[in-house]
Design a protein around this motif. Structure first.
Motif, mmCIF file in Angstrom:
data_model
loop_
_atom_site.group_PDB
_atom_site.id
_atom_site.type_symbol
_atom_site.label_atom_id
_atom_site.label_comp_id
_atom_site.label_asym_id
_atom_site.label_seq_id
_atom_site.Cartn_x
_atom_site.Cartn_y
_atom_site.Cartn_z
ATOM 1 N N SER A 99 8.848 1.424 18.495
ATOM 2 C CA SER A 99 9.552 0.176 18.193
ATOM 3 C C SER A 99 8.630 -0.873 17.582
ATOM 4 N N LYS A 100 7.334 -0.676 17.676
ATOM 5 C CA LYS A 100 6.364 -1.604 17.121
ATOM 6 C C LYS A 100 5.730 -1.000 15.874
ATOM 7 N N PHE A 101 5.270 -1.884 15.015
ATOM 8 C CA PHE A 101 4.623 -1.480 13.779
ATOM 9 C C PHE A 101 3.206 -2.045 13.745
ATOM 10 N N SER A 102 2.313 -1.259 13.204
ATOM 11 C CA SER A 102 0.929 -1.691 13.018
ATOM 12 C C SER A 102 0.608 -1.679 11.529
ATOM 13 N N ARG A 103 -0.136 -2.674 11.113
ATOM 14 C CA ARG A 103 -0.451 -2.801 9.696
ATOM 15 C C ARG A 103 -1.618 -1.891 9.328
ATOM 16 N N CYS A 105 -8.211 -1.632 4.330
ATOM 17 C CA CYS A 105 -7.381 -0.510 4.760
ATOM 18 C C CYS A 105 -7.988 0.089 6.019
ATOM 19 N N ARG A 106 -7.144 0.457 6.968
ATOM 20 C CA ARG A 106 -7.614 0.920 8.266
ATOM 21 C C ARG A 106 -7.854 2.420 8.334
ATOM 22 N N GLN A 107 -7.300 3.187 7.446
ATOM 23 C CA GLN A 107 -7.399 4.643 7.537
ATOM 24 C C GLN A 107 -7.856 5.203 6.199
ATOM 25 N N ASN A 108 -8.748 6.183 6.266
ATOM 26 C CA ASN A 108 -9.258 6.790 5.047
ATOM 27 C C ASN A 108 -8.195 7.674 4.398
ATOM 28 N N GLY A 109 -8.335 7.882 3.090
ATOM 29 C CA GLY A 109 -7.381 8.675 2.335
ATOM 30 C C GLY A 109 -7.269 8.162 0.913
ATOM 31 N N GLN A 138 -4.592 14.699 -4.649
ATOM 32 C CA GLN A 138 -5.317 14.162 -5.791
ATOM 33 C C GLN A 138 -4.760 14.717 -7.095
ATOM 34 N N SER A 139 -4.195 15.930 -7.064
ATOM 35 C CA SER A 139 -3.628 16.515 -8.273
ATOM 36 C C SER A 139 -2.376 15.777 -8.720
ATOM 37 N N SER A 140 -1.645 15.181 -7.768
ATOM 38 C CA SER A 140 -0.433 14.433 -8.102
ATOM 39 C C SER A 140 -0.718 12.943 -8.092
ATOM 40 N N ALA A 141 -1.750 12.562 -8.845
ATOM 41 C CA ALA A 141 -2.155 11.154 -8.860
ATOM 42 C C ALA A 141 -1.116 10.270 -9.532
ATOM 43 N N VAL A 142 -0.272 10.869 -10.384
ATOM 44 C CA VAL A 142 0.728 10.058 -11.069
ATOM 45 C C VAL A 142 1.847 9.659 -10.119
ATOM 46 N N SER A 143 2.246 10.578 -9.263
ATOM 47 C CA SER A 143 3.329 10.298 -8.325
ATOM 48 C C SER A 143 2.836 9.448 -7.167
ATOM 49 N N THR A 144 3.720 8.598 -6.670
ATOM 50 C CA THR A 144 3.389 7.708 -5.568
ATOM 51 C C THR A 144 4.146 8.141 -4.333
ATOM 52 N N GLY A 145 3.480 8.062 -3.177
ATOM 53 C CA GLY A 145 4.100 8.449 -1.930
ATOM 54 C C GLY A 145 4.948 7.341 -1.350
ATOM 55 N N ILE A 146 4.876 7.226 -0.047
ATOM 56 C CA ILE A 146 5.699 6.246 0.665
ATOM 57 C C ILE A 146 4.892 4.983 0.918
ATOM 58 N N ASP A 147 5.621 3.939 1.240
ATOM 59 C CA ASP A 147 5.006 2.659 1.557
ATOM 60 C C ASP A 147 4.405 2.731 2.959
ATOM 61 N N VAL A 148 3.085 2.579 3.042
ATOM 62 C CA VAL A 148 2.382 2.656 4.325
ATOM 63 C C VAL A 148 1.681 1.341 4.630
ATOM 64 N N THR A 149 2.209 0.254 4.088
ATOM 65 C CA THR A 149 1.628 -1.054 4.409
ATOM 66 C C THR A 149 1.685 -1.320 5.900
ATOM 67 N N SER A 150 2.813 -0.991 6.519
ATOM 68 C CA SER A 150 2.979 -1.057 7.975
ATOM 69 C C SER A 150 3.607 0.255 8.425
ATOM 70 N N ILE A 151 3.034 0.850 9.460
ATOM 71 C CA ILE A 151 3.508 2.145 9.958
ATOM 72 C C ILE A 151 3.883 2.006 11.430
ATOM 73 N N PRO A 152 4.798 2.843 11.924
ATOM 74 C CA PRO A 152 5.173 2.773 13.345
ATOM 75 C C PRO A 152 4.009 3.153 14.251
ATOM 76 N N ASP A 153 3.945 2.484 15.374
ATOM 77 C CA ASP A 153 2.913 2.781 16.359
ATOM 78 C C ASP A 153 3.228 4.107 17.036
ATOM 79 N N LEU A 186 0.842 -1.195 0.000
ATOM 80 C CA LEU A 186 0.000 0.000 0.000
ATOM 81 C C LEU A 186 0.873 1.239 0.000
ATOM 82 N N TYR A 187 0.593 2.153 -0.928
ATOM 83 C CA TYR A 187 1.342 3.410 -1.039
ATOM 84 C C TYR A 187 0.367 4.584 -0.938
ATOM 85 N N SER A 188 0.776 5.584 -0.223
ATOM 86 C CA SER A 188 -0.049 6.766 -0.049
ATOM 87 C C SER A 188 0.126 7.711 -1.231
#
Length: 293
Positions: free
Chosen positions: A139-143, A182-186, A119-134, A113-115
């Motif tokens: 030290s822990k990650f949540s999916r 997906c757990r968070q809207n966006g 919406q205007s920069s739909a071509v560009s891809t953000g960072i990998d948010v498959t797992s994010i730090p808690d 999953l990439y953020s």
């Protein structure tokens, strides 16, 4: 015991000792004298050429999803389920080797999953948010992307392929991601990576070769109050389900709404409350009379 490399004198320079330099002819002779090295190089080139025929495309794009909670019961899958197809360039349906390549069971597709920042920069891809730090515990990650992130191939008949009398001409290899949440809207994108494994790597636990990767279109994850609802399953999903693929066929909110409307119309057609009470009184069984002593 340490071995020392002895420098050999070059002919024509008496009394001087310089390191021996292999000329190209001598390198070629050394390669020819080592057939195992030459064989490994040939096999590596053939393997690279073999994997370059792989092509990964998205047959069904994700459109929308409802943000799910942290519990396993509150799961809202991405709608419609993404479906990938693996094809070979210059595929020959009459070739047993090409058919075996499409049916290879150790081809694995992985999803991330990439953020998308705006919406205007739909071509560009953000960072990998498959797992994010808690936030409470770095030290822990949540999916953020829940579900089954790996898909194995399903080989069947491509329902949208042109009709042909040649056997295996409509053969298709599909990867179905039917359990993604997906757990968070966006705004997000899905990146799919195809890996090719062989039997030796599967037994020894080695690393496979990344063959191809592809990104999906931008889709939106809504909150519970803004989610427009699930859509009915596409014709591709229904056809693959009919062939035995592990995917659910859904009627969508329109089908549920029509069923509710039919139930309501059925209750309204039953007449007024007084009429229904009269019918109920007629259908009711009469009580038993007590016997006089």
């Amino acid at each position: 015991m340490r071995r020392h490399c002895r420098r050999l004198p070059i002919t024509g320079h008496i009394g001087t000792q310089q390191p021996l330099v292999l000329v190209p002819e001598l390198r070629l002779a050394t390669t020819l004298q080592n057939p195992h090295l030459n064989l490994r190089r040939t096999q590596a080139w053939q393997w690279h050429h073999h994997l370059s025929r792989y092509k990964l495309t998205i047959r069904q794009q994700p459109i929308a999803a409802r943000a799910c909670g942290f519990g396993e019961r509150d799961r809202r899958v991405i709608d419609p389920p993404p479906i990938l197809q693996l094809s070979l360039t210059d595929f020959d349906p009459e070739s047993a080797a090409d058919v075996e390549e499409l049916r290879w069971p150790l081809n694995v597709a992985h999803c991330a999953l990439y953020s998308v920042p705006h919406q205007s920069s739909a071509v560009s891809t953000g960072i990998d948010v498959t797992s994010i730090p808690d936030p409470n515990n770095p030290s822990k990650f949540s999916r953020r992307l829940m579900g089954t992130l790996v898909a194995t191939p399903f080989v069947g008949i491509d329902p949208e392929a042109p009709a042909c009398e040649t056997e295996n001409s409509r053969l298709g290899c599909f990867f179905i991601f039917h359990d993604l949440s997906c757990r968070q809207n966006g705004l997000y994108k899905l990146r799919f990576t195809l890996m090719h494994l062989n039997v030796e790597l599967a037994l020894t636990g080695g690393q496979g070769s990344i063959v191809s990767s592809v990104e999906s279109d931008v889709f939106e994850v809504f909150s519970a109050k803004d989610f427009p609802g699930m859509k009915a399953s596409t014709a591709l999903t229904r056809d693959l389900k009919r062939q035995g693929a592990n995917v659910q066929v859904k009627k969508g909110n329109e089908g549920k709404a029509s069923q509710k409307g039919q139930k309501r119309s059925g209750t309204d057609s039953g007449g007024s409350p007084s009429d229904r009470s009269d019918e109920d009184s007629v259908r009711a069984k009469p009580g038993r009379k007590r016997k006089k002593k």
